[in-house]
Design a protein around this motif. Structure first.
Motif, PDB file in Angstrom:
ATOM      1  N   LEU A   1       1.892   6.490  -9.135  1.00 21.27           N
ATOM      2  CA  LEU A   1       3.194   6.341  -8.467  1.00 21.27           C
ATOM      3  C   LEU A   1       3.734   4.929  -8.651  1.00 21.27           C
ATOM      4  CD1 LEU A   1       2.655   8.275  -5.121  1.00 21.27           C
ATOM      5  CD2 LEU A   1       4.056   8.962  -7.066  1.00 21.27           C
ATOM      6  N   LYS A   2       2.821   3.961  -8.589  1.00 18.57           N
ATOM      7  CA  LYS A   2       3.192   2.565  -8.779  1.00 18.57           C
ATOM      8  C   LYS A   2       3.915   2.408 -10.114  1.00 18.57           C
ATOM      9  CE  LYS A   2      -0.041  -0.307  -9.911  1.00 18.57           C
ATOM     10  NZ  LYS A   2      -1.449  -0.697  -9.845  1.00 18.57           N
ATOM     11  N   ARG A   3       3.351   3.029 -11.157  1.00 20.76           N
ATOM     12  CA  ARG A   3       3.958   2.937 -12.485  1.00 20.76           C
ATOM     13  C   ARG A   3       5.270   3.715 -12.557  1.00 20.76           C
ATOM     14  NH1 ARG A   3      -1.229   3.591 -14.571  1.00 20.76           N
ATOM     15  NH2 ARG A   3      -0.828   5.785 -14.569  1.00 20.76           N
ATOM     16  N   GLU A   4       5.237   4.986 -12.077  1.00 18.43           N
ATOM     17  CA  GLU A   4       6.414   5.847 -12.202  1.00 18.43           C
ATOM     18  C   GLU A   4       7.619   5.282 -11.458  1.00 18.43           C
ATOM     19  OE1 GLU A   4       5.201   9.709 -10.773  1.00 18.43           O
ATOM     20  OE2 GLU A   4       3.539   9.720 -12.214  1.00 18.43           O
ATOM     21  N   LEU A   5       7.389   4.752 -10.260  1.00 20.75           N
ATOM     22  CA  LEU A   5       8.502   4.336  -9.409  1.00 20.75           C
ATOM     23  C   LEU A   5       8.730   2.834  -9.446  1.00 20.75           C
ATOM     24  CD1 LEU A   5       7.500   6.489  -6.310  1.00 20.75           C
ATOM     25  CD2 LEU A   5       9.079   7.118  -8.124  1.00 20.75           C
ATOM     26  N   ASN A   6       7.971   2.133 -10.271  1.00 20.92           N
ATOM     27  CA  ASN A   6       8.023   0.681 -10.308  1.00 20.92           C
ATOM     28  C   ASN A   6       7.919   0.079  -8.913  1.00 20.92           C
ATOM     29  OD1 ASN A   6       8.119  -1.809 -11.506  1.00 20.92           O
ATOM     30  ND2 ASN A   6      10.356  -1.928 -11.419  1.00 20.92           N
ATOM     31  N   LEU A   7       6.930   0.584  -8.174  1.00 18.95           N
ATOM     32  CA  LEU A   7       6.726   0.137  -6.798  1.00 18.95           C
ATOM     33  C   LEU A   7       6.058  -1.222  -6.771  1.00 18.95           C
ATOM     34  CD1 LEU A   7       5.106   2.944  -4.656  1.00 18.95           C
ATOM     35  CD2 LEU A   7       7.199   1.706  -4.169  1.00 18.95           C
ATOM     36  N   THR A   8       6.396  -1.983  -5.745  1.00 13.36           N
ATOM     37  CA  THR A   8       5.626  -3.180  -5.464  1.00 13.36           C
ATOM     38  C   THR A   8       4.624  -2.790  -4.397  1.00 13.36           C
ATOM     39  OG1 THR A   8       7.587  -4.453  -5.918  1.00 13.36           O
ATOM     40  CG2 THR A   8       5.803  -5.578  -4.760  1.00 13.36           C
ATOM     41  N   LEU A   9       3.355  -3.055  -4.674  1.00  9.19           N
ATOM     42  CA  LEU A   9       2.314  -2.537  -3.802  1.00  9.19           C
ATOM     43  C   LEU A   9       1.547  -3.677  -3.148  1.00  9.19           C
ATOM     44  CD1 LEU A   9       0.638   0.062  -2.993  1.00  9.19           C
ATOM     45  CD2 LEU A   9      -0.854  -0.556  -4.887  1.00  9.19           C
ATOM     46  N   ILE A  10       1.358  -3.558  -1.837  1.00  8.63           N
ATOM     47  CA  ILE A  10       0.431  -4.462  -1.159  1.00  8.63           C
ATOM     48  C   ILE A  10      -0.664  -3.590  -0.565  1.00  8.63           C
ATOM     49  CG2 ILE A  10       0.117  -6.159   0.674  1.00  8.63           C
ATOM     50  CD1 ILE A  10       3.025  -6.921   0.352  1.00  8.63           C
ATOM     51  N   LEU A  11      -1.870  -3.727  -1.080  1.00  8.84           N
ATOM     52  CA  LEU A  11      -2.974  -2.887  -0.635  1.00  8.84           C
ATOM     53  C   LEU A  11      -3.929  -3.726   0.198  1.00  8.84           C
ATOM     54  CD1 LEU A  11      -4.217   0.083  -1.491  1.00  8.84           C
ATOM     55  CD2 LEU A  11      -5.911  -1.391  -2.516  1.00  8.84           C
ATOM     56  N   ILE A  12      -4.203  -3.236   1.396  1.00  2.89           N
ATOM     57  CA  ILE A  12      -5.100  -3.965   2.293  1.00  2.89           C
ATOM     58  C   ILE A  12      -6.424  -3.220   2.328  1.00  2.89           C
ATOM     59  CG2 ILE A  12      -5.443  -4.698   4.678  1.00  2.89           C
ATOM     60  CD1 ILE A  12      -2.324  -4.702   4.866  1.00  2.89           C
ATOM     61  N   THR A  13      -7.518  -3.906   2.030  1.00  2.85           N
ATOM     62  CA  THR A  13      -8.800  -3.200   1.991  1.00  2.85           C
ATOM     63  C   THR A  13      -9.952  -4.150   2.271  1.00  2.85           C
ATOM     64  OG1 THR A  13     -10.285  -1.881   0.620  1.00  2.85           O
ATOM     65  CG2 THR A  13      -8.977  -3.516  -0.508  1.00  2.85           C
ATOM     66  N   HIS A  14     -11.091  -3.596   2.632  1.00  2.00           N
ATOM     67  CA  HIS A  14     -12.291  -4.412   2.765  1.00  2.00           C
ATOM     68  C   HIS A  14     -13.163  -4.245   1.530  1.00  2.00           C
ATOM     69  CE1 HIS A  14     -13.719  -0.440   3.802  1.00  2.00           C
ATOM     70  NE2 HIS A  14     -14.917  -0.871   3.501  1.00  2.00           N
TER      71      HIS A  14
ATOM     72  N   GLY B   1      -0.136  -7.352   7.196  1.00  2.00           N
ATOM     73  CA  GLY B   1       0.572  -6.156   6.722  1.00  2.00           C
ATOM     74  C   GLY B   1       1.589  -5.675   7.734  1.00  2.00           C
ATOM     75  N   LEU B   2       1.195  -5.650   8.997  1.00  4.83           N
ATOM     76  CA  LEU B   2       2.099  -5.198  10.051  1.00  4.83           C
ATOM     77  C   LEU B   2       3.302  -6.126  10.176  1.00  4.83           C
ATOM     78  CD1 LEU B   2      -0.490  -4.171  12.798  1.00  4.83           C
ATOM     79  CD2 LEU B   2       0.979  -2.634  11.487  1.00  4.83           C
ATOM     80  N   ALA B   3       3.053  -7.435  10.008  1.00  6.07           N
ATOM     81  CA  ALA B   3       4.144  -8.397  10.117  1.00  6.07           C
ATOM     82  C   ALA B   3       5.163  -8.163   9.005  1.00  6.07           C
ATOM     83  CB  ALA B   3       3.595  -9.814  10.053  1.00  6.07           C
ATOM     84  N   ILE B   4       4.681  -7.947   7.782  1.00  6.05           N
ATOM     85  CA  ILE B   4       5.594  -7.748   6.659  1.00  6.05           C
ATOM     86  C   ILE B   4       6.389  -6.458   6.829  1.00  6.05           C
ATOM     87  CG2 ILE B   4       5.756  -7.442   4.154  1.00  6.05           C
ATOM     88  CD1 ILE B   4       3.206  -9.158   3.929  1.00  6.05           C
ATOM     89  N   SER B   5       5.741  -5.434   7.399  1.00  6.00           N
ATOM     90  CA  SER B   5       6.452  -4.160   7.566  1.00  6.00           C
ATOM     91  C   SER B   5       7.197  -4.098   8.898  1.00  6.00           C
ATOM     92  CB  SER B   5       5.474  -3.003   7.458  1.00  6.00           C
ATOM     93  OG  SER B   5       4.603  -3.011   8.555  1.00  6.00           O
TER      94      SER B   5
ATOM     95  N   GLU C   1      -5.841   0.105   4.144  1.00  6.63           N
ATOM     96  CA  GLU C   1      -7.095   0.875   4.018  1.00  6.63           C
ATOM     97  C   GLU C   1      -6.808   2.363   3.797  1.00  6.63           C
ATOM     98  OE1 GLU C   1     -10.164  -0.432   4.181  1.00  6.63           O
ATOM     99  OE2 GLU C   1     -10.166  -2.168   5.526  1.00  6.63           O
ATOM    100  N   PRO C   2      -6.015   2.717   2.785  1.00  6.15           N
ATOM    101  CA  PRO C   2      -5.549   4.110   2.696  1.00  6.15           C
ATOM    102  C   PRO C   2      -6.652   5.123   2.415  1.00  6.15           C
ATOM    103  CG  PRO C   2      -4.981   2.924   0.712  1.00  6.15           C
ATOM    104  CD  PRO C   2      -5.533   1.915   1.667  1.00  6.15           C
ATOM    105  N   THR C   3      -7.821   4.686   1.996  1.00  6.40           N
ATOM    106  CA  THR C   3      -8.849   5.670   1.619  1.00  6.40           C
ATOM    107  C   THR C   3     -10.135   5.528   2.423  1.00  6.40           C
ATOM    108  OG1 THR C   3      -9.670   4.211  -0.121  1.00  6.40           O
ATOM    109  CG2 THR C   3      -8.016   5.815  -0.755  1.00  6.40           C
ATOM    110  N   THR C   4     -10.125   4.655   3.417  1.00  2.08           N
ATOM    111  CA  THR C   4     -11.361   4.388   4.147  1.00  2.08           C
ATOM    112  C   THR C   4     -11.889   5.619   4.892  1.00  2.08           C
ATOM    113  OG1 THR C   4     -10.544   2.162   4.412  1.00  2.08           O
ATOM    114  CG2 THR C   4     -12.425   2.748   5.743  1.00  2.08           C
TER     115      THR C   4
ATOM    116  N   VAL D   1      -7.839  -8.662   0.563  1.00  4.07           N
ATOM    117  CA  VAL D   1      -9.219  -8.272   0.852  1.00  4.07           C
ATOM    118  C   VAL D   1      -9.762  -9.112   1.994  1.00  4.07           C
ATOM    119  CG1 VAL D   1     -11.552  -8.204  -0.078  1.00  4.07           C
ATOM    120  CG2 VAL D   1      -9.649  -7.584  -1.524  1.00  4.07           C
ATOM    121  N   GLY D   2     -10.458  -8.479   2.902  1.00  5.01           N
ATOM    122  CA  GLY D   2     -11.089  -9.224   3.975  1.00  5.01           C
ATOM    123  C   GLY D   2     -11.924  -8.305   4.827  1.00  5.01           C
ATOM    124  N   GLU D   3     -12.806  -8.902   5.620  1.00  5.55           N
ATOM    125  CA  GLU D   3     -13.622  -8.097   6.521  1.00  5.55           C
ATOM    126  C   GLU D   3     -12.870  -7.925   7.836  1.00  5.55           C
ATOM    127  OE1 GLU D   3     -18.047  -8.809   5.979  1.00  5.55           O
ATOM    128  OE2 GLU D   3     -17.210 -10.782   5.690  1.00  5.55           O
ATOM    129  N   SER D   4     -13.481  -7.215   8.796  1.00  8.00           N
ATOM    130  CA  SER D   4     -12.768  -7.047  10.056  1.00  8.00           C
ATOM    131  C   SER D   4     -12.556  -8.399  10.716  1.00  8.00           C
ATOM    132  CB  SER D   4     -13.498  -6.088  10.999  1.00  8.00           C
ATOM    133  OG  SER D   4     -14.830  -5.948  10.669  1.00  8.00           O
TER     134      SER D   4
END
Lengths: 333, 326
Positions: free
Chosen positions: B202-215, B53-57, B182-185, B42-45
């Motif tokens: 999907l997180k539950r069904e696929l046992n995904l590891t999720l990193i969500l970036i949002t403000h 996020g870009l670095a990790i991906s 920011e998938p829903t902004t 979480v963070g502001e602009s």
């Protein structure tokens, strides 16, 4: 209290044209028979998602688009028919603040000239006076004087939005239209601007028409709320009525779709997730406009178009089943 | 905590070289993510959350320079990969979805072409196999009428549908980690609720590891079990989302939460954060929040505060919590 702004049966249809000769194949019914009143000193919010027609209403009030039919009255005078001097009176009393200050402020004008422009157009203050007045307005919105000599691209988002507010307020309008005034800002800055707007309203006795999709902003600021969907008002009432006793399934869905900050409140909250997405306003569903997405829709909802029904003196809802609804919701919860 | 970490970011520092000088976007960030975790950043602009996020991906733009630090994925440093190896990780092990689904897709190709391209490239499938799998993927993200959507161009779909298709594309390679920036902004609130609901299941069904970036802290609460709060390129605090929202440790987090208007009750004035973000070309030597913090002491501006452990599962970079070092 008398009403400052009154809108009667406002409609705006945009023709959909096709081909070389621009044959009209249909109409987008952006606003379809909307009526409401705003009394002096009130904050009235139009809430809805994209395509609900909220911004079109605001543009009609500002005379940026010509309505297809209906009346817009400011202090009893029909806005759509104003010409010449009367139009200037209207512009002086109705000002607007838009979503993105970097787009609404001319990047080639200094802040002081941006704010001075409406003063020069609408008042007869002398040249020396103008910039003294600019300094006053800047102080009013909490900006330091040095900002006066800067250009908008060099300002932060919050500062730029303050300039936009200063420009709108410099000529002391009666009605301020706010189109998503904080959607482009960060949370901490949003709080500053919202506080400022509330403060200024009290200080200057302003009336606001607020257009937004953000319900938490609405909750913070508004006295009256109209919830719109596909060009129609689905529910209208005081803020308390809309938030505490929503009667329309769409209002309920909107309320429950706001991410809840408090994890404890979240557990109590009943969630309605509407399936699908709003259909095209070019051919809205028959009957109730929500009928194809509403979890409580019956056959009647598809065939019969509901009317706005009175619940209290201030609270109206456009739903055939609003009486059964409260029991339906509690049963499922 | 002896189990192997899926992702371990250590002391990562990233600068952008621009005409206006060097922007120190991410400074000395360390993070760990376990299998099946959901971490919200979480963070502001200007907080550096997207850069992280870009670095990790492995998708940093060309003018970004990793000054120091490492990103270990299953023990392998992603920053030291050979160019020929990058494709094995980017979009394969670690996928990303972005804010504006309209710019995720090339407007000249159909959704079907996008999906089958990815599948044929990564798995060497035949056209028929890829099409079959694409239909499954669209079903998985709950898009109806898959045959029509496969043949649709991006502009023919609504924002919500496109974001679903983008999720399908991101998950087509069976990644271990999904990064959602920011998938829903850009979406309407009712659509946002649908997409968050989809990501959650999907997180539950696929046992995904999720990193969500949002403000939006509210979104953090809806989706993620852990939250990291960033400000001006640094990580200020980290811990279980519920704890952070109910009992924020860092003065910045506390102020940020108070600045959010609450929908369930009427309020007096909102508290806001006075001042502005520091200039990231020349960030303060000490705590980045020092100029805006009411509780700041001279010590705060002397050097960047270390992380202090609080209650075992939380850490915070603020000298107020001094005593027990990490």
């Amino acid at each position: 209290m008398r009403s400052l702004l009154e809108i009667n049966e406002l409609t705006k249809y945009f023709p959909v044209k096709t081909g070389l000769f621009g044959r009209v194949v249909g109409y987008v019914r952006a606003v379809d028979g909307v009526s409401f009143k705003i009394s002096e000193g009130a904050v009235f919010a139009l809430v809805g998602e994209s395509g609900s027609g909220k911004t079109t209403i605001l543009r009609c009030v500002l005379r940026l688009t010509e309505p297809t039919s209906g009346e817009i009255l400011i202090e009893g005078r029909n806005v759509t028919q104003l010409r010449g001097k009367d139009l200037k009176w209207f512009r002086r009393n109705v000002q607007a603040v838009f979503q993105n200050p970097y787009l609404s402020l001319n990047p080639r004008m200094k802040v002081k000239d941006l704010i001075a422009e409406p003063l020069k157009t609408h008042t007869n203050v002398s040249k020396n006076e103008v910039y003294r007045k600019v300094a006053e307005v800047l102080a009013l919105v909490g900006l330091p004087e040095i900002v006066a000599n800067q250009y908008p691209p060099n300002l932060s988002g919050g500062q730029a939005q303050r300039v936009a507010i200063a420009r709108a307020l410099s000529i002391e309008p009666k009605l301020l239209l706010l189109d998503e005034p904080t959607s482009a800002l960060d949370v901490s800055v949003q709080a500053q601007i919202l506080n400022l707007l509330v403060e200024l309203k009290e200080k200057l006795g302003l009336t606001y028409l607020l257009v937004t999709h953000d319900l938490s902003v609405v909750r913070y600021m508004s006295d009256y709320i109209a919830v719109m969907y596909l060009g129609k008002i689905m529910e209208i009432g005081t803020a308390e009525e809309i938030f505490s006793e929503p009667k329309h399934p769409y209002t309920l869905a909107l309320l429950s779709s706001v991410p809840e900050l408090n994890p404890q409140a979240k557990k109590l909250k009943k969630k309605i997730i509407l399936p699908g997405e709003p259909p095209s306003p070019m051919n809205p569903p028959s009957g109730c406009r929500l009928s194809n997405r509403c979890p409580y829709a019956t056959k009647e909802c598809v065939t019969e178009e509901p009317k706005l029904t009175k619940i209290t003196e201030t609270h109206y809802v456009r739903c055939l089943r609003h009486e059964d609804l409260s029991s339906l919701i509690t049963r499922e919860a | 905590m002896s189990e192997e970490k899926l992702l371990k970011v250590s002391e990562l520092t990233i600068h952008y070289h621009t005409v206006e000088g060097i922007i120190k976007a991410v400074r000395n960030i360390s993070l760990e993510v376990n299998v099946g975790d959901s971490l919200c950043i979480v963070g502001e602009s200007g907080s550096g959350k997207s850069t992280l996020g870009l670095a990790i991906s492995l998708s940093l733009p060309k003018n970004a320079v990793v000054v120091s630090g490492s990103i270990l994925y299953k023990g392998r440093d992603l920053l030291k990969l050979k160019t020929s190896e990058v494709g094995r990780y980017r979009g394969k092990e670690i996928s990303m979805i972005f804010q504006d689904p309209a710019t995720t897709f090339n407007p000249l190709f159909t959704i079907g072409e996008h999906l089958t391209d990815i599948l044929r490239h990564h798995f060497g499938m035949s056209r028929e196999e890829a099409l079959e799998r694409a239909v499954e993927l669209l079903k998985m993200v709950r898009l109806p009428d898959q045959a029509r959507i496969l043949h649709a161009y991006p502009h023919e779909l609504s924002g919500g549908m496109l974001q679903r298709a983008a999720i399908a594309a991101a998950l087509s390679t069976n990644p271990k980690i999904l990064i959602a920036d920011e998938p829903t902004t850009m979406l309407d609130v009712t659509t946002q609720a649908q997409i968050l609901d989809l990501i959650n299941s999907l997180k539950r069904e696929l046992n995904l590891t999720l990193i969500l970036i949002t403000h939006n802290l509210g979104i953090a609460g809806e989706v993620c079990s852990r939250t990291a709060v960033m400000y001006a390129g640094t990580l200020l605090e980290e811990g279980p989302t519920e704890d952070i929202i109910l009992n924020p440790l860092h003065p910045y987090t506390a102020k940020l939460i108070k600045a959010v208007p609450i929908i369930t009750k009427t309020q007096g004035r909102l508290s806001h954060i006075p001042g502005v973000l520091p200039d990231l070309r020349n960030p303060p030597k000490g705590c980045p929040f020092v100029d805006r913090c009411e509780l700041a002491t001279p010590e705060c501006s002397a050097s960047q505060p270390e992380y202090f452990r609080v209650g075992g599962v939380r850490r915070v970079a603020c000298i107020l919590y001094g005593g027990e070092h990490e």
